[in-house]
Design an enzyme around this catalytic site. Structure first.
Site, mmCIF file in Angstrom:
data_model
loop_
_atom_site.group_PDB
_atom_site.id
_atom_site.type_symbol
_atom_site.label_atom_id
_atom_site.label_comp_id
_atom_site.label_asym_id
_atom_site.label_seq_id
_atom_site.Cartn_x
_atom_site.Cartn_y
_atom_site.Cartn_z
ATOM 1 C CB SER A 61 6.091 4.351 7.141
ATOM 2 O OG SER A 61 5.176 5.600 7.951
ATOM 3 C CG ASP A 86 6.902 9.345 5.488
ATOM 4 O OD1 ASP A 86 5.589 8.548 6.766
ATOM 5 O OD2 ASP A 86 5.498 9.444 4.321
ATOM 6 C CB THR A 95 -0.930 -0.418 1.239
ATOM 7 O OG1 THR A 95 0.178 -0.339 2.673
ATOM 8 C CG2 THR A 95 -1.839 -1.134 1.106
ATOM 9 C CD GLU A 151 -7.170 1.932 9.609
ATOM 10 O OE1 GLU A 151 -5.926 1.435 9.655
ATOM 11 O OE2 GLU A 151 -7.825 2.466 9.240
ATOM 12 N NE ARG A 162 0.857 6.107 9.230
ATOM 13 C CZ ARG A 162 1.172 4.459 9.333
ATOM 14 N NH1 ARG A 162 0.276 4.251 10.440
ATOM 15 N NH2 ARG A 162 1.098 3.514 8.525
#
Length: 549
Positions: free
Chosen positions: A149, A309, A46, A395, A312
């Site tokens: 990430s 990165d 993803t 989420e 979030r």
């Protein structure tokens, strides 16, 4: 089954558990992947291709093969604009950038790298792509972010954002993945490449200021003046990630009362506290990884952190500590649609199918349309570009929203604006996001939400992917009539690779993991923690019966 918490979770990383960075970088250049082994092939999930050089999943061969495949794809699609390239602070990001530049320059691709050889958040790359393409009629730009990430220090990652600025869809990533693996199978034959020093000096590699345009544009997506005027005391922890060079310019440009609690950068991430399982993750939604900032909550009105990165966000409030990501999404949606009068009256809310149902209740009260999609931010890109989505979030603490005038900001997740939004909410309402969420629960109920993992082998995971309401056969869930059993997301009718069972006051969803021998159970109750446990237990029993059948 609940996760077993590591005895050192939330504690500083002991020296003995730190990654050996020289060994990792050596492995990147010295070890060769075997394309006959599935785990050593290029695989776009993803969020791009990820892995560690130590197990031959992220090595130089992978990066030059992906880079050439990307050059081939750009030629095929006639993408002649610049390629905006950013990296994060993981140890493998710099070596991977060097490898990629050797291929991009040899192929004559105009590449835009940070003007100070710094780090570039994912949202800054998305912002640069969209800004360029809006200003230029032809020759569309796209981008690459070299990041895994929030993954551990040993990992590397390489993801592609097409001209729409968001994560590439599966058609694009599938084509790049297949082409890259053909290069691996053919011993890298056909890859164009020049030495690194020549590449850096070539006419097609350009230095680009990502920071200044992004920072100056923030006032068009947030009420920065309200934050400044209210004097909201803000704490910011970049967690040693790519946002580290962005926050001081933001503070100085807007004159806000913010403190960067740490600007340390270390590829071993020795300043981190260990996550729940004893691994180092820059996961800003984990109370264990966020222990440092949580301990400082009394010093600030609101505080926040970003992953490596910066796509979030993790929100810490003085009143209640680290917010559950679902709780913050609900509060942010409520606030934004009440305080963005220029947004279209029909702008919808996008959410993933495993996000909290309190979002559904908030959206219904707002009189807005809810669009529920499979997991993955790529499903929100078109809605954000056209302004049909005012807000889109998932989420796992990733979201983005429109500019104040209702036009697109980014089409990838933006952890920086979600952090600053918490300060705007506090400034404009006099209550922090936790307090605003508390007000929502008095009207919509208190959600009890948890994600757990349960074991599943490859055959069982395939069974789970094929499950339907008929084969699962659940008529009741924790004492309530089942209202719906879904294997496709209702917002776009796309399969999400699992099953979701919904009752009036609770639901669960089950999806196989793409990387581990487990499946994930997301569950929520609007009754109690005990009711949640009952839902989880019945979910596991139903899935076990399906596996047995």
């Amino acid at each position: 089954m609940s996760a077993t918490i590591h005895p050192l979770a939330g504690k500083l990383v002991p020296p003995s558990m730190l990654a050996n960075i020289p060994r990792l970088v050596t492995a990147y250049f010295a070890q060769q992947p075997d394309p006959k082994i599935a785990a050593q092939r290029v695989a776009f999930g993803t969020s791009g291709h990820r892995g560690s050089a130590l197990n031959n999943a992220f090595n130089e061969a992978h990066i030059v093969a992906i880079s050439q495949a990307l050059c081939d794809y750009r030629r095929e699609k006639d993408l002649s604009g610049p390629l905006f390239v950013g990296i994060d602070t993981h140890a493998l990001a710099e070596p991977a950038l060097a490898s990629a530049l050797e291929v991009f320059a040899a192929n004559g691709i105009d590449v835009m790298i940070d003007h100070r050889d710094g780090y570039t958040p994912t949202p800054a790359v998305s912002h640069a792509i969209l800004t360029y393409n809006k200003a230029h009629g032809g020759g569309l730009a796209d981008g690459v972010v070299i990041t895994p990430s929030h993954n551990p220090p040993e990992d590397g990652g390489f993801k592609y954002n097409p001209p729409n600025g968001g994560p590439a869809d599966t058609d694009i990533t599938g084509a790049i993945e297949r082409a890259a693996n053909r290069y691996l199978e053919n011993g890298l034959k056909g890859i164009k490449r020049i030495p690194y020093q020549r590449a850096r000096k070539s006419a097609c590699v350009h230095r680009h200021d990502y920071v200044t345009p992004y920072v100056a544009d923030l006032a068009n997506v947030l009420d920065m003046e309200a934050i400044r005027a209210a004097g909201v005391k803000i704490g910011i922890d970049p967690l040693g990630g790519a946002a580290v060079g962005y926050w001081q310019p933001v503070i100085e440009h807007y004159g806000i009362a913010a403190t960067i609690v740490s600007d340390d950068i270390d590829p071993a991430f020795r300043f981190m506290t260990l996550d729940w399982d004893g691994k180092i993750r820059m996961d800003c939604s984990s109370p264990y990884a966020m222990a440092r900032l949580i301990a400082m909550r009394e010093r600030f009105d609101v505080a926040f952190a970003n992953d490596t990165d910066a796509d979030r966000h993790g929100i810490v409030t003085r009143s209640n500590g680290l917010m559950n990501p679902n709780h913050y999404l609900a509060a942010a949606i409520w606030y934004l649609f009440e305080h963005r009068p220029q947004w279209k009256a029909d702008s919808a809310v996008g959410k993933t199918i495993v996000s909290s149902a309190i979002i559904d209740r908030v959206v219904q009260k707002l009189g807005r349309r809810l669009v529920e999609t499979p997991v993955g931010f790529k499903w929100f890109v078109d809605g954000l570009i056209g302004g049909s989505f005012g807000f889109a979030g998932e989420e796992s603490a990733g979201a983005s929203f429109l500019r104040r005038d209702g036009s697109v900001w980014t089409t990838d997740k933006d952890g920086l604006i979600l952090g600053l939004l918490a300060a705007e909410m506090t400034a404009r309402t006099g209550r922090d996001p936790s307090q605003l969420f508390g007000e929502l629960t008095r009207e919509f109920g208190v959600p009890f939400y948890e994600r757990i993992d349960a074991p599943a082998n490859a055959e069982q995971k395939n069974v789970l992917k094929r499950l339907t309401g008929e084969t699962l056969g659940m008529k009741e869930l924790a004492g309530e009539v089942v209202r719906a059993t879904l294997s496709a997301a209702p917002g776009n009718n796309q399969p999400f690779g699992g099953i979701k069972v919904v009752a009036d006051n609770g639901w669960f969803a089950a999806r196989p993991s793409g990387t581990e021998d487990v499946y994930k159970i997301y569950a929520e109750s609007f009754r109690s923690a005990d009711h949640l446990k009952q839902i989880q237990s019945e979910a596991q029993s139903a899935i076990a019966r399906a596996f047995g059948g």
